[in-house]
Write a protein that holds these residues in place. Structure first.
Motif, mmCIF file in Angstrom:
data_model
loop_
_atom_site.group_PDB
_atom_site.id
_atom_site.type_symbol
_atom_site.label_atom_id
_atom_site.label_comp_id
_atom_site.label_asym_id
_atom_site.label_seq_id
_atom_site.Cartn_x
_atom_site.Cartn_y
_atom_site.Cartn_z
ATOM 1 N N ALA A 67 0.917 -1.288 -0.044
ATOM 2 C CA ALA A 67 0.017 0.033 -0.228
ATOM 3 C C ALA A 67 0.886 1.335 0.148
ATOM 4 C CB ALA A 67 -1.007 -0.071 1.262
ATOM 5 N N THR A 68 0.669 2.050 -0.868
ATOM 6 C CA THR A 68 1.393 3.325 -0.921
ATOM 7 C C THR A 68 0.155 4.526 -0.494
ATOM 8 O OG1 THR A 68 2.752 2.559 -2.512
ATOM 9 C CG2 THR A 68 2.637 4.803 -2.425
ATOM 10 N N LEU A 69 0.716 5.378 0.467
ATOM 11 C CA LEU A 69 -0.071 6.315 1.157
ATOM 12 C C LEU A 69 0.682 7.868 0.181
ATOM 13 C CD1 LEU A 69 -0.421 4.184 3.357
ATOM 14 C CD2 LEU A 69 -1.386 6.100 4.675
ATOM 15 N N THR A 71 0.842 11.499 0.377
ATOM 16 C CA THR A 71 0.319 12.361 1.519
ATOM 17 C C THR A 71 1.001 13.849 1.032
ATOM 18 O OG1 THR A 71 2.122 12.374 3.078
ATOM 19 C CG2 THR A 71 0.689 10.508 3.439
ATOM 20 N N SER A 75 5.389 10.388 0.040
ATOM 21 C CA SER A 75 4.743 9.005 0.139
ATOM 22 C C SER A 75 5.253 7.979 0.940
ATOM 23 C CB SER A 75 4.680 8.390 -1.489
ATOM 24 O OG SER A 75 4.051 9.163 -2.387
ATOM 25 N N ARG A 77 5.081 3.859 1.631
ATOM 26 C CA ARG A 77 4.677 2.556 1.081
ATOM 27 C C ARG A 77 5.093 1.522 2.387
ATOM 28 N NH1 ARG A 77 6.875 -0.332 -4.530
ATOM 29 N NH2 ARG A 77 5.651 -2.332 -4.199
ATOM 30 N N ALA A 96 -9.163 1.043 1.407
ATOM 31 C CA ALA A 96 -8.416 1.691 0.377
ATOM 32 C C ALA A 96 -9.032 1.619 -1.004
ATOM 33 C CB ALA A 96 -6.980 1.140 0.465
ATOM 34 N N ASN A 102 -9.070 8.520 1.286
ATOM 35 C CA ASN A 102 -8.725 9.754 0.815
ATOM 36 C C ASN A 102 -9.249 11.049 1.231
ATOM 37 O OD1 ASN A 102 -7.748 7.642 -0.898
ATOM 38 N ND2 ASN A 102 -8.891 8.283 -2.667
ATOM 39 N N ILE A 214 -3.846 12.781 3.689
ATOM 40 C CA ILE A 214 -3.717 11.899 2.657
ATOM 41 C C ILE A 214 -4.609 11.944 1.443
ATOM 42 C CG2 ILE A 214 -4.305 9.205 2.539
ATOM 43 C CD1 ILE A 214 -3.990 9.009 5.704
ATOM 44 N N GLN A 216 -4.326 9.893 -1.368
ATOM 45 C CA GLN A 216 -4.695 8.622 -1.955
ATOM 46 C C GLN A 216 -4.132 7.493 -1.382
ATOM 47 O OE1 GLN A 216 -3.875 8.148 -6.262
ATOM 48 N NE2 GLN A 216 -5.428 6.837 -6.539
ATOM 49 N N VAL A 217 -4.650 6.242 -1.323
ATOM 50 C CA VAL A 217 -3.883 5.023 -0.993
ATOM 51 C C VAL A 217 -3.990 4.003 -1.923
ATOM 52 C CG1 VAL A 217 -3.847 3.174 0.731
ATOM 53 C CG2 VAL A 217 -4.631 5.420 1.485
ATOM 54 N N ARG A 218 -2.890 3.777 -2.587
ATOM 55 C CA ARG A 218 -2.912 2.864 -3.617
ATOM 56 C C ARG A 218 -2.282 1.534 -3.441
ATOM 57 N NH1 ARG A 218 1.454 2.133 -7.104
ATOM 58 N NH2 ARG A 218 2.364 4.151 -6.466
#
Length: 222
Positions: A67-69, A71, A75, A77, A96, A102, A214, A216-218
């Motif tokens: 997971a990559t936040l 911010t 970022s 991870r 997420a 988000n 934050i 996005q969380v990918r």
């Protein structure tokens, strides 16, 4: 009705840094680790930014991911510990993938006695939740070195959406499910920590002076 704060306690040998537990209160004994057969998400309040309640899928839960936040401070991870904490990592992935995190922010930074950055509350108050709770897991022998990602809670088996990054080796009672390990972005966490906090919860405990929004969380499959 007043909401409970999702919080962290220092090990019983030192002062508690809980927003709701009175000074000197004992840390609750950790519950038995959850297993896929007991991985049930139970409706609970509050239900902020409600995205539904996940239904555990053991096959999907077993699939490794990172997971990559992304911010406002950079970022971060982490690798999800899907084998050790399937209930927790499945929930995080569900939230997420439904954009739950988000446009939220990390609302708590601690810089004395324990060293964590707490996130995952869409209300930004420390009392928000996703509308469900689930059991603790991966607690046997749990430790919290720098780079650990673990769940915040308000007591045994009350996990929801709030979690924390450990930015410096921290001693905690094994009562907070570890579910990830930072693989990139420790420098971002340490930059946030170096900026300090406003002390609104007490010395060394408050809102980060460097806002951590934050974006996005990918989720990335391995």
């Amino acid at each position: 009705m007043r909401r409970k704060h999702w919080s962290l306690l220092v090990a019983a040998t030192s002062l508690p840094l809980s927003l709701t537990t009175s000074a000197g209160a004992a840390v609750a004994a950790p519950a038995a680790p959850a297993t896929p057969s007991t991985c049930v998400y139970t409706p609970a309040v509050p239900a902020d930014n409600f995205k539904g309640i996940p239904v555990f899928d053991a096959k999907k839960a077993a699939k490794p991911y990172s997971a990559t936040l992304q911010t406002s401070q950079g970022s971060v991870r982490f690798e999800a510990l899907t084998a050790q904490a399937p209930c927790t990592t499945f929930s995080f992935r569900f939230l997420a993938e439904h954009s739950f995190f988000n446009r939220s922010h990390c609302h708590r930074l601690t810089t004395q006695r324990l060293w964590v950055l707490q996130c995952g509350d869409p209300t930004g108050t420390g009392s928000g939740g996703p509308g469900y709770s689930f059991p603790d897991e991966n607690l046997t022998g749990a430790t919290y070195p720098a780079g650990t990602v673990a769940m915040a809670n308000s007591g045994p088996n009350t996990n929801g959406s709030q979690f924390f990054f450990v930015w410096k080796d921290t001693k905690l009672s094994p009562a907070y499910t570890p579910f990830g390990k930072v693989t990139a972005g420790m420098d971002v966490l340490q930059k946030i920590a170096a900026g300090g906090e406003d002390g609104q919860n007490g010395p060394g405990d408050g809102f980060p002076n460097l806002p951590v929004n934050i974006k996005q969380v990918r989720i990335s499959a391995h």
